[in-house]
Design a protein around this motif. Structure first.
Motif, PDB file in Angstrom:
ATOM      1  N   ILE A  84       9.895   2.462 -55.130  1.00 29.58           N
ATOM      2  CA  ILE A  84       8.674   2.255 -54.359  1.00 29.58           C
ATOM      3  C   ILE A  84       7.439   2.682 -55.148  1.00 29.58           C
ATOM      4  O   ILE A  84       6.359   2.104 -55.007  1.00 29.58           O
ATOM      5  CB  ILE A  84       8.742   3.018 -53.014  1.00 29.58           C
ATOM      6  N   PHE A  85       7.594   3.692 -56.020  1.00 28.03           N
ATOM      7  CA  PHE A  85       6.442   4.157 -56.793  1.00 28.03           C
ATOM      8  C   PHE A  85       6.010   3.100 -57.814  1.00 28.03           C
ATOM      9  O   PHE A  85       4.823   2.945 -58.094  1.00 28.03           O
ATOM     10  CB  PHE A  85       6.770   5.476 -57.489  1.00 28.03           C
ATOM     11  N   ASP A  86       6.977   2.371 -58.357  1.00 30.62           N
ATOM     12  CA  ASP A  86       6.634   1.296 -59.282  1.00 30.62           C
ATOM     13  C   ASP A  86       5.921   0.162 -58.557  1.00 30.62           C
ATOM     14  O   ASP A  86       5.035  -0.488 -59.105  1.00 30.62           O
ATOM     15  CB  ASP A  86       7.901   0.776 -59.961  1.00 30.62           C
ATOM     16  N   ARG A  87       6.292  -0.066 -57.271  1.00 26.74           N
ATOM     17  CA  ARG A  87       5.666  -1.139 -56.497  1.00 26.74           C
ATOM     18  C   ARG A  87       4.216  -0.830 -56.156  1.00 26.74           C
ATOM     19  O   ARG A  87       3.463  -1.723 -55.772  1.00 26.74           O
ATOM     20  CB  ARG A  87       6.445  -1.380 -55.202  1.00 26.74           C
ATOM     21  N   LEU A  94      -0.959  -1.226 -52.979  1.00 27.56           N
ATOM     22  CA  LEU A  94      -1.872  -0.123 -53.265  1.00 27.56           C
ATOM     23  C   LEU A  94      -2.947   0.011 -52.202  1.00 27.56           C
ATOM     24  O   LEU A  94      -3.267   1.129 -51.766  1.00 27.56           O
ATOM     25  CB  LEU A  94      -2.519  -0.345 -54.641  1.00 27.56           C
ATOM     26  N   PHE A  95      -3.515  -1.111 -51.727  1.00 27.94           N
ATOM     27  CA  PHE A  95      -4.588  -1.014 -50.744  1.00 27.94           C
ATOM     28  C   PHE A  95      -4.059  -0.684 -49.347  1.00 27.94           C
ATOM     29  O   PHE A  95      -4.774  -0.082 -48.544  1.00 27.94           O
ATOM     30  CB  PHE A  95      -5.419  -2.295 -50.734  1.00 27.94           C
ATOM     31  N   ILE A  96      -2.822  -1.056 -49.046  1.00 28.43           N
ATOM     32  CA  ILE A  96      -2.203  -0.583 -47.810  1.00 28.43           C
ATOM     33  C   ILE A  96      -2.082   0.935 -47.861  1.00 28.43           C
ATOM     34  O   ILE A  96      -2.432   1.646 -46.905  1.00 28.43           O
ATOM     35  CB  ILE A  96      -0.826  -1.231 -47.593  1.00 28.43           C
ATOM     36  N   ALA A  97      -1.590   1.446 -48.991  1.00 27.19           N
ATOM     37  CA  ALA A  97      -1.452   2.889 -49.163  1.00 27.19           C
ATOM     38  C   ALA A  97      -2.807   3.580 -49.111  1.00 27.19           C
ATOM     39  O   ALA A  97      -2.957   4.648 -48.499  1.00 27.19           O
ATOM     40  CB  ALA A  97      -0.749   3.189 -50.484  1.00 27.19           C
ATOM     41  N   ALA A  98      -3.824   2.975 -49.738  1.00 27.76           N
ATOM     42  CA  ALA A  98      -5.156   3.580 -49.756  1.00 27.76           C
ATOM     43  C   ALA A  98      -5.736   3.688 -48.348  1.00 27.76           C
ATOM     44  O   ALA A  98      -6.369   4.701 -48.003  1.00 27.76           O
ATOM     45  CB  ALA A  98      -6.092   2.756 -50.648  1.00 27.76           C
ATOM     46  N   TYR A  99      -5.514   2.666 -47.535  1.00 23.76           N
ATOM     47  CA  TYR A  99      -6.033   2.722 -46.168  1.00 23.76           C
ATOM     48  C   TYR A  99      -5.330   3.834 -45.383  1.00 23.76           C
ATOM     49  O   TYR A  99      -5.970   4.557 -44.606  1.00 23.76           O
ATOM     50  CB  TYR A  99      -5.853   1.386 -45.459  1.00 23.76           C
ATOM     51  N   LEU A 100      -4.026   3.984 -45.574  1.00 20.67           N
ATOM     52  CA  LEU A 100      -3.291   5.040 -44.877  1.00 20.67           C
ATOM     53  C   LEU A 100      -3.781   6.422 -45.314  1.00 20.67           C
ATOM     54  O   LEU A 100      -3.890   7.341 -44.487  1.00 20.67           O
ATOM     55  CB  LEU A 100      -1.792   4.900 -45.137  1.00 20.67           C
ATOM     56  N   VAL A 101      -4.089   6.576 -46.601  1.00 19.93           N
ATOM     57  CA  VAL A 101      -4.639   7.847 -47.082  1.00 19.93           C
ATOM     58  C   VAL A 101      -5.989   8.129 -46.420  1.00 19.93           C
ATOM     59  O   VAL A 101      -6.265   9.256 -45.980  1.00 19.93           O
ATOM     60  CB  VAL A 101      -4.781   7.827 -48.616  1.00 19.93           C
ATOM     61  N   LEU A 102      -6.843   7.112 -46.339  1.00 20.87           N
ATOM     62  CA  LEU A 102      -8.130   7.268 -45.657  1.00 20.87           C
ATOM     63  C   LEU A 102      -7.923   7.638 -44.193  1.00 20.87           C
ATOM     64  O   LEU A 102      -8.635   8.494 -43.650  1.00 20.87           O
ATOM     65  CB  LEU A 102      -8.938   5.969 -45.760  1.00 20.87           C
ATOM     66  N   ALA A 103      -6.951   6.995 -43.545  1.00 18.37           N
ATOM     67  CA  ALA A 103      -6.677   7.295 -42.139  1.00 18.37           C
ATOM     68  C   ALA A 103      -6.240   8.749 -41.961  1.00 18.37           C
ATOM     69  O   ALA A 103      -6.658   9.423 -41.014  1.00 18.37           O
ATOM     70  CB  ALA A 103      -5.602   6.343 -41.612  1.00 18.37           C
ATOM     71  N   PHE A 104      -5.395   9.247 -42.896  1.00 25.26           N
ATOM     72  CA  PHE A 104      -4.998  10.655 -42.834  1.00 25.26           C
ATOM     73  C   PHE A 104      -6.220  11.559 -43.016  1.00 25.26           C
ATOM     74  O   PHE A 104      -6.384  12.547 -42.289  1.00 25.26           O
ATOM     75  CB  PHE A 104      -3.966  10.957 -43.931  1.00 25.26           C
ATOM     76  N   ALA A 105      -7.092  11.219 -43.963  1.00 27.65           N
ATOM     77  CA  ALA A 105      -8.284  12.029 -44.196  1.00 27.65           C
ATOM     78  C   ALA A 105      -9.198  12.039 -42.981  1.00 27.65           C
ATOM     79  O   ALA A 105      -9.851  13.050 -42.690  1.00 27.65           O
ATOM     80  CB  ALA A 105      -9.037  11.503 -45.422  1.00 27.65           C
ATOM     81  N   LEU A 130       9.279  -0.774 -42.966  1.00 22.23           N
ATOM     82  CA  LEU A 130       9.221  -2.179 -43.370  1.00 22.23           C
ATOM     83  C   LEU A 130       9.138  -2.323 -44.882  1.00 22.23           C
ATOM     84  O   LEU A 130       9.812  -3.162 -45.484  1.00 22.23           O
ATOM     85  CB  LEU A 130       8.011  -2.867 -42.735  1.00 22.23           C
ATOM     86  N   ALA A 131       8.299  -1.492 -45.499  1.00 22.48           N
ATOM     87  CA  ALA A 131       8.026  -1.651 -46.924  1.00 22.48           C
ATOM     88  C   ALA A 131       9.213  -1.267 -47.793  1.00 22.48           C
ATOM     89  O   ALA A 131       9.524  -1.969 -48.765  1.00 22.48           O
ATOM     90  CB  ALA A 131       6.804  -0.818 -47.313  1.00 22.48           C
ATOM     91  N   ILE A 132       9.885  -0.179 -47.478  1.00 22.17           N
ATOM     92  CA  ILE A 132      10.974   0.293 -48.343  1.00 22.17           C
ATOM     93  C   ILE A 132      12.088  -0.737 -48.464  1.00 22.17           C
ATOM     94  O   ILE A 132      12.491  -1.086 -49.588  1.00 22.17           O
ATOM     95  CB  ILE A 132      11.496   1.659 -47.853  1.00 22.17           C
ATOM     96  N   PRO A 133      12.624  -1.277 -47.353  1.00 23.89           N
ATOM     97  CA  PRO A 133      13.691  -2.281 -47.513  1.00 23.89           C
ATOM     98  C   PRO A 133      13.238  -3.527 -48.274  1.00 23.89           C
ATOM     99  O   PRO A 133      13.998  -4.087 -49.068  1.00 23.89           O
ATOM    100  CB  PRO A 133      14.076  -2.625 -46.065  1.00 23.89           C
ATOM    101  N   ILE A 134      12.005  -3.966 -48.042  1.00 26.55           N
ATOM    102  CA  ILE A 134      11.529  -5.187 -48.692  1.00 26.55           C
ATOM    103  C   ILE A 134      11.275  -4.959 -50.175  1.00 26.55           C
ATOM    104  O   ILE A 134      11.627  -5.790 -51.021  1.00 26.55           O
ATOM    105  CB  ILE A 134      10.258  -5.701 -47.997  1.00 26.55           C
ATOM    106  N   LEU A 135      10.703  -3.820 -50.517  1.00 21.99           N
ATOM    107  CA  LEU A 135      10.286  -3.583 -51.889  1.00 21.99           C
ATOM    108  C   LEU A 135      11.410  -3.083 -52.798  1.00 21.99           C
ATOM    109  O   LEU A 135      11.353  -3.269 -54.008  1.00 21.99           O
ATOM    110  CB  LEU A 135       9.122  -2.586 -51.928  1.00 21.99           C
TER     111      LEU A 135
END
Length: 435
Positions: A84-87, A94-105, A130-135
């Motif tokens: 998952i880290f390579d993905r 990356l932008f899905i992850a970035a939005y989640l980080v902003l939401a946590f902040a 959802l992401a882990i099985p697909i990626l």
């Protein structure tokens, strides 16, 4: 387009039991979202103040389900979880992850940090299961087969429900609390069933075709005009864009953006020349000038955005946060009982401000660009993902699903963003009729 087929990289060697479990997890998520959860929340009263207050309270059963499924996902992924880290190099991921980080902040400036933290934790778990099985799965074709099976089951269960349960005064609701939920779910199912018809071989493709017609009939019976229009227009537009792009050998991304700008320009000139205002469009579609009260909701939402335009009020910290919320105290009339602004774009601006909105725009752009790359060698999957992207972008102008709970449309969009980012295509399993 001469074909609507897709291919996926499959495992080299035997698929183990844990990998089979991992591949089934997105189907389990889908089953919960469109079949089990509607039955568990059947008693909710849509649009009531009591329901708004209840929505602020934690749902223990819901939490247990997602936590348990998250644990199963991690266990079944095993050592492959580190893929998952390579993905994360993929821009859409990356932008899905970035939005989640902003939401946590945003919990730090939320007026209801406890509610916000609970909701962002559940949202992150939902995205991850959802992401882990697909990626990381080596058998993405099996993932797709599971999703198709659940959607076909949902269609036929709703056919039975429509036969048994009398319609509401404004349309059939099926298993759901309101007709628009049935319409949106069956419109999504129609898209996937058509994808199954075009990409499978043998008897199953005719089963998918019959199920697609049943899903479309349910959309009609729900009397959900938006879902019906998008369910027909979105796949046709995606088909046309990919066909033109491939036929003329021009970039799909540029063609999409040009078509969107050209369409908006045509609408502007038509409305000016014919004196056809926004309210006239509302009268044509909904028999009133307010888009069934949405203009009142949008005016209140814009006032909320003006108070915190850069970072917003905090993720999931505005609607459905109890009697102390500004919505409950200040919203006019029926707006105080709502759980969303009926615009996904306005809700993103309300919750995470211009920063979050910018991340959403970048996510949409990079999802489009990777769909464009996919169209060169996997036009069938590209057609499905582009159809979902168009459907979600337009639907969120009237409803809200971006980064919102675990709605079916949000789930579909995540599939459209994650599937192109998954394993590289190889041998055409679906073209051979294999699961």
């Amino acid at each position: 387009m001469t074909e609507l087929s897709h291919t996926f990289e499959t495992a080299r060697g035997t698929i183990g039991p844990l990998e089979r479990v991992l591949s089934a997890i997105p189907a389990i998520v889908l089953f919960y979202v469109i079949l089990l959860n509607p039955l568990l929340t059947e008693g909710a009263t849509v649009g009531s103040a009591e329901n708004n207050i209840a929505a602020a309270e934690p749902n223990r059963l819901n939490q247990l389900f997602w936590l348990g499924l998250f644990g199963l996902t991690l266990f079944s992924a095993g050592n492959r979880i580190f893929v998952i880290f390579d993905r994360l190099k993929n821009p859409a991921v990356l932008f899905i992850a970035a939005y989640l980080v902003l939401a946590f902040a945003s919990v730090t400036w939320s007026p209801v940090p406890g509610i916000a933290l609970r909701r962002i934790l559940l949202q992150t778990i939902f995205v991850l299961v959802l992401a882990i099985p697909i990626l990381v799965s080596r058998d993405t074709g099996r993932v797709i087969s599971g999703l198709l099976a659940v959607l076909a089951l949902a269609v036929w269960i709703n056919v039975i429900a429509v036969i048994i349960v009398p319609p509401s005064p404004i349309g059939h609701v099926g298993l759901y609390a309101q007709k628009n939920a049935l319409g949106a779910t069956m419109a999504g199912a129609f898209l996937f069933m058509m994808f199954g018809f075009f990409t499978r071989r043998g008897a199953m493709r005719w089963v998918y075709l019959a199920t697609a017609f049943a899903a479309l009939a349910l959309v009609v019976m729900s009397q959900s005009k938006t879902s019906l229009a998008l369910g027909i227009a979105a796949p046709a537009a995606a088909f046309g864009l990919i066909a033109i792009s491939r036929g003329l050998n021009i970039g799909l991304t540029g063609l999409f953006l040009f078509s969107a700008v050209f369409g908006l320009a045509c609408w502007f000139f038509f409305s000016q020349a014919a004196q056809f205002a926004f309210s006239d469009l509302s009268m044509l579609l909904f028999d009133d000038e307010t888009f069934t009260g949405r203009t009142t909701i949008w005016a209140f939402s814009l006032e909320a955005i003006e108070r915190s335009p850069v970072l917003g009020h905090g993720y999931a910290s505005f609607w459905a946060t109890g009697t102390d919320s500004s919505v409950f105290r200040e919203a006019p009339g029926f707006v105080a009982s709502l759980l969303q602004s009926h615009s996904g774009y306005l809700d993103v601006l309300i919750e995470t401000g211009a920063v979050g909105f910018s991340l959403l725009v970048l996510l949409l752009v990079f999802t489009l660009t990777q769909i464009a790359r996919l169209a060169r060698h996997m036009p069938g999957l590209a057609w499905l993902c582009l159809t979902i992207l168009i459907f979600a972008m337009v639907h969120n102008s009237m409803e809200s699903s971006w980064f919102r709970g675990f709605s079916f449309l949000w789930l579909q969009f995540l599939l459209a963003a994650l599937l192109p980012a998954s394993q590289r295509p190889a041998k055409p399993d679906f073209a051979a009729g294999r699961p």
